[in-house]
Design a protein around this motif. Structure first.
Motif, PDB file in Angstrom:
ATOM      1  N   CYS A  76      18.259  35.905   7.267  1.00 48.30           N
ATOM      2  CA  CYS A  76      18.312  35.065   6.068  1.00 48.30           C
ATOM      3  C   CYS A  76      19.039  35.795   4.940  1.00 48.30           C
ATOM      4  N   ARG A  77      19.383  35.035   3.871  1.00 49.22           N
ATOM      5  CA  ARG A  77      19.962  35.599   2.644  1.00 49.22           C
ATOM      6  C   ARG A  77      19.033  35.252   1.482  1.00 49.22           C
ATOM      7  N   ASN A  78      18.898  36.198   0.545  1.00 51.05           N
ATOM      8  CA  ASN A  78      18.123  35.890  -0.654  1.00 51.05           C
ATOM      9  C   ASN A  78      19.055  35.455  -1.785  1.00 51.05           C
ATOM     10  N   ARG A  79      18.534  35.326  -2.992  1.00 50.92           N
ATOM     11  CA  ARG A  79      19.306  34.757  -4.104  1.00 50.92           C
ATOM     12  C   ARG A  79      20.513  35.598  -4.498  1.00 50.92           C
ATOM     13  N   VAL A  80      20.474  36.898  -4.206  1.00 53.06           N
ATOM     14  CA  VAL A  80      21.604  37.763  -4.566  1.00 53.06           C
ATOM     15  C   VAL A  80      22.436  38.116  -3.336  1.00 53.06           C
ATOM     16  N   GLU A  81      22.359  37.252  -2.304  1.00 49.30           N
ATOM     17  CA  GLU A  81      23.181  37.379  -1.104  1.00 49.30           C
ATOM     18  C   GLU A  81      22.821  38.588  -0.256  1.00 49.30           C
ATOM     19  N   GLN A  82      21.658  39.192  -0.485  1.00 51.48           N
ATOM     20  CA  GLN A  82      21.198  40.289   0.355  1.00 51.48           C
ATOM     21  C   GLN A  82      20.697  39.706   1.675  1.00 51.48           C
ATOM     22  N   GLU A  83      21.157  40.293   2.778  1.00 46.39           N
ATOM     23  CA  GLU A  83      20.838  39.755   4.108  1.00 46.39           C
ATOM     24  C   GLU A  83      19.699  40.551   4.727  1.00 46.39           C
ATOM     25  N   GLN A  84      18.716  39.827   5.255  1.00 43.76           N
ATOM     26  CA  GLN A  84      17.502  40.461   5.753  1.00 43.76           C
ATOM     27  C   GLN A  84      17.058  39.822   7.064  1.00 43.76           C
ATOM     28  N   LYS A  85      16.154  40.541   7.716  1.00 37.40           N
ATOM     29  CA  LYS A  85      15.496  39.985   8.901  1.00 37.40           C
ATOM     30  C   LYS A  85      14.086  39.566   8.528  1.00 37.40           C
ATOM     31  N   ILE A  86      13.672  38.414   9.039  1.00 38.70           N
ATOM     32  CA  ILE A  86      12.311  37.937   8.807  1.00 38.70           C
ATOM     33  C   ILE A  86      11.401  38.573   9.838  1.00 38.70           C
ATOM     34  N   HIS A  87      10.422  39.344   9.371  1.00 43.42           N
ATOM     35  CA  HIS A  87       9.528  40.079  10.270  1.00 43.42           C
ATOM     36  C   HIS A  87       8.270  39.268  10.548  1.00 43.42           C
ATOM     37  N   ASN A  88       7.971  39.108  11.804  1.00 43.69           N
ATOM     38  CA  ASN A  88       6.708  38.490  12.226  1.00 43.69           C
ATOM     39  C   ASN A  88       6.678  38.568  13.741  1.00 43.69           C
ATOM     40  N   LEU A  89       5.884  39.469  14.292  1.00 41.60           N
ATOM     41  CA  LEU A  89       5.915  39.701  15.729  1.00 41.60           C
ATOM     42  C   LEU A  89       4.914  38.849  16.498  1.00 41.60           C
ATOM     43  N   ASP A  90       4.079  38.089  15.812  1.00 34.33           N
ATOM     44  CA  ASP A  90       3.105  37.306  16.557  1.00 34.33           C
ATOM     45  C   ASP A  90       3.738  36.010  17.062  1.00 34.33           C
ATOM     46  N   ASN A  91       2.923  35.194  17.703  1.00 29.92           N
ATOM     47  CA  ASN A  91       3.430  33.990  18.342  1.00 29.92           C
ATOM     48  C   ASN A  91       3.858  32.915  17.351  1.00 29.92           C
TER      49      ASN A  91
END
Length: 335
Positions: free
Chosen positions: A195-210
């Motif tokens: 995803c991208r946040n408001r200042v165009e920083q690109e990140q991964k969404i962390h969530n390892l559960d189902n």
């Protein structure tokens, strides 16, 4: 004369470099991925409002991510300058909700595909690099599956330190913490987990559960981020999106062109809109390519053989294997 199509196990020992996964890999796991495009699905199911359709027409694109980002940025600018503009925000919400509903319609839940994950994990860990053109969560779930197994092998998607891309991704190939081998995983067209946040920083969404799929859609609903994936459009439209993203352009410029002598292709149709990727592989020095074939399709073999020799050089070796043979992708290996 028919081109030979052999079992994967006959070729596997020569292919340990990079594997490129196309939409056929996802379809092999769940037939719901057989839709032509998210936008087409939204239109067929009457999910797309009229004002949203006007946006796609105006910007001459079929890319949900691009439209959502443009309207989201306009909304944020208006809010920051305290400009009253409910129409823009309402349009953003309608495009976002349309995309969420389309993804929910076509993407399986974890429980529906988990039986395939051990086999996919076992297959992918034989490669040094995994390159997935698919935006879905199949590869992510399969690589995360290995976290519960003491197999001394790790998968790294090169996002570290709060979900940001590691600039020197090559260093991450070095095994750590007792691992014997490492496989790096990349998404040249993005992924639901990015995803991208408001200042165009690109990140991964962390969530390892189902509940990862729900967690992703909830982040979209928060209006804090927009998705980073491009799964539709012409070659030039895709290249434009890639060039506008630090992560996508890094994968495109550096990863695909990095030195490698063998390439395995599974489930990729070699469509005109994606052949720009082959041009990047041409700089890698590839000597041999193994391509999966579904149900002995000789017309596909002949077309791909010509494309690969034209794109990578006349001296490369092109081999074909049965996409449903034992030990490849989701199909169990023979004991």
């Amino acid at each position: 004369m028919p081109l030979p199509i052999v079992a994967w196990e006959e070729l596997a020992h020569n292919y340990r470099g990079t594997i490129l996964l196309g939409n056929g890999a996802s379809i092999a796991v769940d037939r719901r991925f057989q839709y032509r495009s998210l936008l087409e699905h939204a239109r067929e199911e009457n999910l797309l409002p009229e004002d949203a359709q006007r946006l796609f027409d105006f910007f001459d694109t079929q890319d949900f991510e691009l439209i959502l980002r443009i309207v989201w940025q306009a909304t944020n600018v208006n809010r920051s300058l305290q400009i009253p503009d409910e129409q823009t925000h309402a349009a953003y919400l309608r495009v976002r909700d349309c995309l969420i509903e389309a993804v929910r319609d076509v993407h399986p839940e974890y429980q529906e595909v988990r039986e395939h994950l051990p086999h996919i994990h076992r297959f992918l860990r034989e490669f040094n690099t995994v390159v997935s053109l698919n935006y879905d969560l199949i590869v992510y779930w399969a690589t995360a599956y290995g976290l519960d197994i003491a197999n001394r092998h790790s998968f790294k998607d090169c996002f570290v330190g709060g979900g940001l891309l590691h600039d020197d991704w090559r260093k991450l190939r070095r095994p750590i913490r007792g691992d014997l081998r490492t496989t790096l995983v990349f998404y040249p067209h993005g992924s639901l987990i990015l995803c991208r946040n408001r200042v165009e920083q690109e990140q991964k969404i962390h969530n390892l559960d189902n509940g990862l799929l729900d967690a992703i859609l909830q982040r979209w609903e928060s209006e804090e981020v927009v998705p980073l994936f491009v799964c539709e459009g012409t070659a030039q439209q895709k290249i434009n999106t890639i060039q506008g993203s630090y992560y996508l352009s890094t994968v495109y410029r550096e990863v695909l062109a990095s030195r490698q002598d063998n390439l395995t292709v599974y489930g990729w149709g070699f469509g005109e809109q994606d052949l720009h990727l082959l041009k990047r592989f041409a700089a890698a020095g590839i000597q041999r390519v193994a391509v999966s074939v579904y149900r002995g399709d000789q017309a596909y073999c002949r077309r791909v053989d010509e494309i690969l020799h034209q794109g990578l050089g006349q001296n490369i070796l092109v081999e074909f294997f049965d996409s449903e043979s034992a030990g490849c992708w989701r199909y169990p290996a023979e004991d």
